[in-house]
Design a protein around this motif. Structure first.
Motif, PDB file in Angstrom:
ATOM      1  N   LYS A   1      -8.610 -69.705 -38.958  1.00  0.00           N
ATOM      2  CA  LYS A   1      -8.011 -69.792 -40.290  1.00  0.00           C
ATOM      3  C   LYS A   1      -8.998 -70.488 -41.217  1.00  0.00           C
ATOM      4  O   LYS A   1      -9.787 -71.339 -40.760  1.00  0.00           O
ATOM      5  CB  LYS A   1      -6.751 -70.647 -40.238  1.00  0.00           C
ATOM      6  N   ASN A   2      -8.918 -70.168 -42.485  1.00  0.00           N
ATOM      7  CA  ASN A   2      -9.692 -70.942 -43.451  1.00  0.00           C
ATOM      8  C   ASN A   2      -9.047 -72.327 -43.548  1.00  0.00           C
ATOM      9  O   ASN A   2      -7.851 -72.431 -43.833  1.00  0.00           O
ATOM     10  CB  ASN A   2      -9.685 -70.239 -44.804  1.00  0.00           C
ATOM     11  N   PRO A   3      -9.818 -73.405 -43.316  1.00  0.00           N
ATOM     12  CA  PRO A   3      -9.184 -74.727 -43.255  1.00  0.00           C
ATOM     13  C   PRO A   3      -8.775 -75.241 -44.641  1.00  0.00           C
ATOM     14  O   PRO A   3      -9.480 -75.012 -45.618  1.00  0.00           O
ATOM     15  CB  PRO A   3     -10.281 -75.618 -42.659  1.00  0.00           C
ATOM     16  N   VAL A   4      -7.640 -75.892 -44.684  1.00  0.00           N
ATOM     17  CA  VAL A   4      -7.164 -76.495 -45.931  1.00  0.00           C
ATOM     18  C   VAL A   4      -7.422 -77.999 -45.840  1.00  0.00           C
ATOM     19  O   VAL A   4      -7.035 -78.633 -44.851  1.00  0.00           O
ATOM     20  CB  VAL A   4      -5.660 -76.200 -46.126  1.00  0.00           C
ATOM     21  N   VAL A   5      -8.133 -78.543 -46.834  1.00  0.00           N
ATOM     22  CA  VAL A   5      -8.473 -79.975 -46.803  1.00  0.00           C
ATOM     23  C   VAL A   5      -7.975 -80.647 -48.080  1.00  0.00           C
ATOM     24  O   VAL A   5      -7.701 -79.978 -49.080  1.00  0.00           O
ATOM     25  CB  VAL A   5     -10.002 -80.201 -46.665  1.00  0.00           C
ATOM     26  N   ASP A   6      -7.880 -82.004 -48.060  1.00  0.00           N
ATOM     27  CA  ASP A   6      -7.470 -82.683 -49.294  1.00  0.00           C
ATOM     28  C   ASP A   6      -8.654 -82.736 -50.262  1.00  0.00           C
ATOM     29  O   ASP A   6      -9.812 -82.581 -49.869  1.00  0.00           O
ATOM     30  CB  ASP A   6      -6.877 -84.070 -48.996  1.00  0.00           C
TER      31      ASP A   6
END
Ligand code: EPU
Length: 340
Positions: free
Chosen positions: A242-247
């Motif tokens: 998955k494309n990673p989601v970061v803050d």
């Protein structure tokens, strides 16, 4: 009565072409046989794995239970208004053939999802998505059978818990239900979705006012064909991570070190990163490890040209995950489901 075969090679039933074996296997062309198949597994105390196109699964080893190949077909308009049409589609239908059928019928909404491998029944499990559209946007409801009880259940959109490449069927409801049909709510008037930059570029020759959903579908097909290997020729399961989601704070820190970082805003607090870019940047694009490799056009795709075992694919995936963790401090999550 369905045929129950034993010790079946699943190489032709998963697009990674992993030669894992199923202890028991049955292929069902008729949905009415599903209750018998599920009861067979229950009586023998076997776990059940439902396979559609097998395009989003990694078989880590042999499957110790019953594999049910869902192969029944059918499409039916179940409701219509001036603006919408509700199309109920059997789980075993091929996704892209459905997209083509809808384009012919002028039922719009699936054009951005052209050429995604796999079956209709699998589409909700990972909330398939591409080029700015996700299944959840056209999803109305699905029907499923509870494996434990054999009972038939309906799920509306909220009950499916859709997220980015995610649903309740990958989490709390994992392995509890077999999806038997999906009902889509499609448009009678086109609403083109052109937010994805590569799609807009591909369609730049024609004025927006002249574009049709068929143009969008053609453009999506040609972008996919240029970048993504056809699983019939080179075994793969599409994006492996998955494309990673970061803050936002993590994103800004990474961007300082890597000015070329490719990202998409999620909301005010979060940013999605292009995992393919991270993997390419870490030097993995085109890397070969025995039977398996990282695709040389799209680093997010692992390929299995040597038709190696699932553990070989997973070993390469683990090396990539470790490398991205040490280079960028980011944990990549595998996108396909892994069994057993
Ligand atoms: N990129 C690189 N190097 C690579 C691959 C990509 O620099 O090796 C860059 C591209 O240049 C682009 C960005 O990363 O700027 C995004 O690449 P791309 O448009 O190819 O999309 P993606 O984020 O890699 C996602 C989906 C695909 C979907 C496309 C289009 C996931 C995990 N993957 O890929 O879905 O087709 O967007 O919407 O979200 C799948 O799920 O199996 C799948 C193929």
């Amino acid at each position: 009565m369905p045929d129950f075969l034993t010790d079946v090679n699943l190489e032709g039933y998963n697009t990674l072409a992993v030669p894992a074996r199923a202890r028991y296997f049955t292929s069902l062309d008729d949905e009415r046989e599903l209750a018998t198949a599920v009861a067979f597994a229950r009586e023998k105390g076997l776990p059940v794995l439902a396979l559609g196109g097998g395009s989003n699964i990694v078989l880590r080893g042999d499957y110790p239970g019953l594999v049910i190949h869902l192969n029944w077909r059918g499409r039916e308009v179940v409701n219509e208004t001036r603006e919408h049409v509700w199309l109920k589609v059997a789980a075993g239908e091929n996704w892209h053939q459905l997209v083509e059928y809808c384009l012919q019928q002028e039922y719009w909404g699936l054009e951005n999802l052209s050429l995604i491998p796999g079956s209709v029944g699998a589409a909700p499990i990972q909330n398939i998505g591409a080029y700015g559209v996700e299944l959840k946007e056209v999803f109305a409801e699905l029907e499923a059978m509870e494996i434990q009880s054999g009972q038939r259940v309906r799920f509306n959109r909220d009950q499916c818990g859709f997220g980015y490449r995610d649903s309740a069927f990958k989490n709390g409801l994992r392995d509890r239900y077999i999806i038997t049909s999906v009902t889509l709510k499609l448009n009678r008037l086109p609403h083109l979705k052109l937010s994805y930059p590569a799609l807009r570029e591909a369609l730049a020759d024609k004025p927006i006012a002249d574009l049709t959903p068929v143009d969008v579908s053609r453009a999506v097909c040609s972008i996919r064909q240029a970048k993504l290997p056809d699983p019939k020729e080179i075994p793969n399961v599409g994006s492996f991570f998955k494309n990673p989601v970061v803050d936002v704070k993590t994103f800004l820190r990474l961007q300082l070190d890597h000015p070329g970082l490719i990202s998409y805003p999620v909301d005010a607090l979060q940013v999605k990163l292009a995992a393919g870019w991270l993997i390419e940047r870490a030097g993995w694009k085109g890397f070969v490890q025995g039977n398996v490799a990282v695709h040389d056009q799209q680093a997010l795709v692992l390929i299995n040209p040597g038709r190696g075992y699932g553990h070989e694919v997973l070993r390469l995936a683990q090396r990539i995950q470790d490398s991205i963790a040490s280079e960028f401090g980011i944990r990549l999550e595998a996108e396909p489901r892994i069994y057993p």
